[in-house]
Design a protein around this motif. Structure first.
Motif, short mmCIF file in Angstrom:
data_model
loop_
_atom_site.label_atom_id
_atom_site.label_comp_id
_atom_site.label_asym_id
_atom_site.label_seq_id
_atom_site.Cartn_x
_atom_site.Cartn_y
_atom_site.Cartn_z
N UNK A 114 0.81 -1.23 0.00
CA UNK A 114 0.00 0.00 0.00
C UNK A 114 0.83 1.27 0.00
N UNK A 115 2.15 1.15 -0.25
CA UNK A 115 3.01 2.34 -0.29
C UNK A 115 3.86 2.31 -1.56
N UNK A 116 4.29 3.49 -2.01
CA UNK A 116 5.19 3.55 -3.17
C UNK A 116 6.66 3.55 -2.72
N UNK A 127 2.08 4.11 -14.52
CA UNK A 127 1.40 3.57 -13.34
C UNK A 127 1.28 4.59 -12.21
N UNK A 128 1.93 5.74 -12.36
CA UNK A 128 1.97 6.69 -11.25
C UNK A 128 0.65 7.42 -11.05
N UNK A 129 -0.04 7.69 -12.18
CA UNK A 129 -1.25 8.51 -12.07
C UNK A 129 -2.30 7.87 -11.16
N UNK A 130 -2.48 6.56 -11.31
CA UNK A 130 -3.51 5.87 -10.50
C UNK A 130 -3.14 5.94 -9.01
N UNK A 131 -1.84 5.87 -8.73
CA UNK A 131 -1.41 5.97 -7.32
C UNK A 131 -1.70 7.37 -6.78
N UNK A 186 -3.38 1.26 -5.91
CA UNK A 186 -3.44 -0.04 -6.61
C UNK A 186 -2.18 -0.87 -6.32
N UNK A 187 -2.24 -2.18 -6.57
CA UNK A 187 -1.07 -3.04 -6.31
C UNK A 187 0.19 -2.52 -7.00
N UNK A 188 1.32 -2.77 -6.38
CA UNK A 188 2.61 -2.32 -6.91
C UNK A 188 2.85 -2.91 -8.30
#
Ligand SMILES: NC(=O)c1ccc[n+]([C@@H]2O[C@H](COP(=O)([O-])OP(=O)(O)OC[C@H]3O[C@@H](n4cnc5c(N)ncnc54)[C@H](OP(=O)(O)O)[C@@H]3O)[C@@H](O)[C@H]2O)c1
Length: 223
Positions: A188-190, A199-203, A214-216
């Protein structure tokens, strides 16, 4: 730009190399062996010089602070006032107190230790070895450096430096809600994870909406 670097170890030294390579002028500072600063300045060429933390602050429009958490009080004392300066803090809260109280991010805690600074946090989520290897990747393989801060203009300038260092800047928002980019590495963390722009925008959207990210993502190794 003129940049003051406080701490030229694995992260600060790597950044110094990347930013000097992009044409920035650097004042390097804060070592137990000032000879090491002189040596790095010689390696980086005419735009780099060594000095004290106070001289680095005086010199730089942007100040990079990249020291072990436990010596941050000492570094800040030697730096003097950071008021009006854009700060890039790369630190993670591993080490001696003072530590942020439960529920407060390290970024929010550190911003308060630098009164008047235009505080940002960046370059803290990936290992120094990975950052050195991944800087300058091209196209879709470019790697994200997350940043946070409460001064939008300062973040724009730091985003430009992130690009100059060879990464994609992604703004996660303010210091109060940036815990996903802070240690420790966890679900749950980047923090500790490679991200690419796709993939960054969704995070970011999840963080802004207060949802779990979302999942890593997993990437096939580059190169
Ligand atoms: N290493 C990583 O992979 C990584 C990744 C992301 C974030 N970070 C964070 O970035 C910050 C810097 O990490 P780093 O790995 O670059 O640290 P580092 O390699 O240990 O570098 C620390 C720098 O601080 C200087 N320094 C001056 N006085 C010191 C003292 N009393 N004790 C220790 N160092 C002193 C060191 O210079 P001298 O040794 O010449 O005295 C060196 O330039 C830390 O907060 C860390 O959590 C690290």
């Amino acid at each position: 730009m003129k940049l003051g670097i406080i701490g030229t170890g694995r992260i600060g030294g790597g950044l110094a190399r990347q930013l000097a390579g992009a044409g920035h002028e650097l004042k390097l500072s804060f070592s137990r062996d000032p000879g090491k600063l002189e040596e790095l300045a010689r390696e980086l060429g005419a735009g780099a010089s060594a000095g004290t933390p106070a001289e680095a602050v005086d010199f730089g429009e942007v100040i990079v602070i990249s020291v072990p958490w436990g010596v941050l009080p000492q570094a800040l004392e030697q730096a003097g006032s950071l008021a009006g300066k854009i700060v890039i803090d790369t630190t993670n809260q591993f080490g001696a107190p003072p530590l942020p109280p439960e529920g407060e991010t390290a970024a929010h805690f550190n911003a308060a230790r630098m009164p008047g600074a235009r505080y940002t946090k960046c370059f803290n989520t990936l290992t120094s070895a990975f950052q050195a290897e991944a800087a300058g990747r091209q196209g879709e393989e470019r790697v994200v450096q997350w940043l946070c801060g409460d001064d939008a203009k300062a973040k724009e300038i730091v985003a430009g430096l992130v690009e100059d260092a060879g990464f994609v800047p992604v703004d996660l928002g303010g210091t109060a809600k940036c815990s996903v980019m802070e240690a420790p590495r966890r679900d749950g963390a980047v923090y500790g994870e490679e991200y690419r722009a796709s993939d960054a925008r969704a995070a970011v959207e999840a963080v802004r909406a207060g949802r779990t990210i979302p999942p890593t993502p997993r990437y096939r190794s580059a190169g």
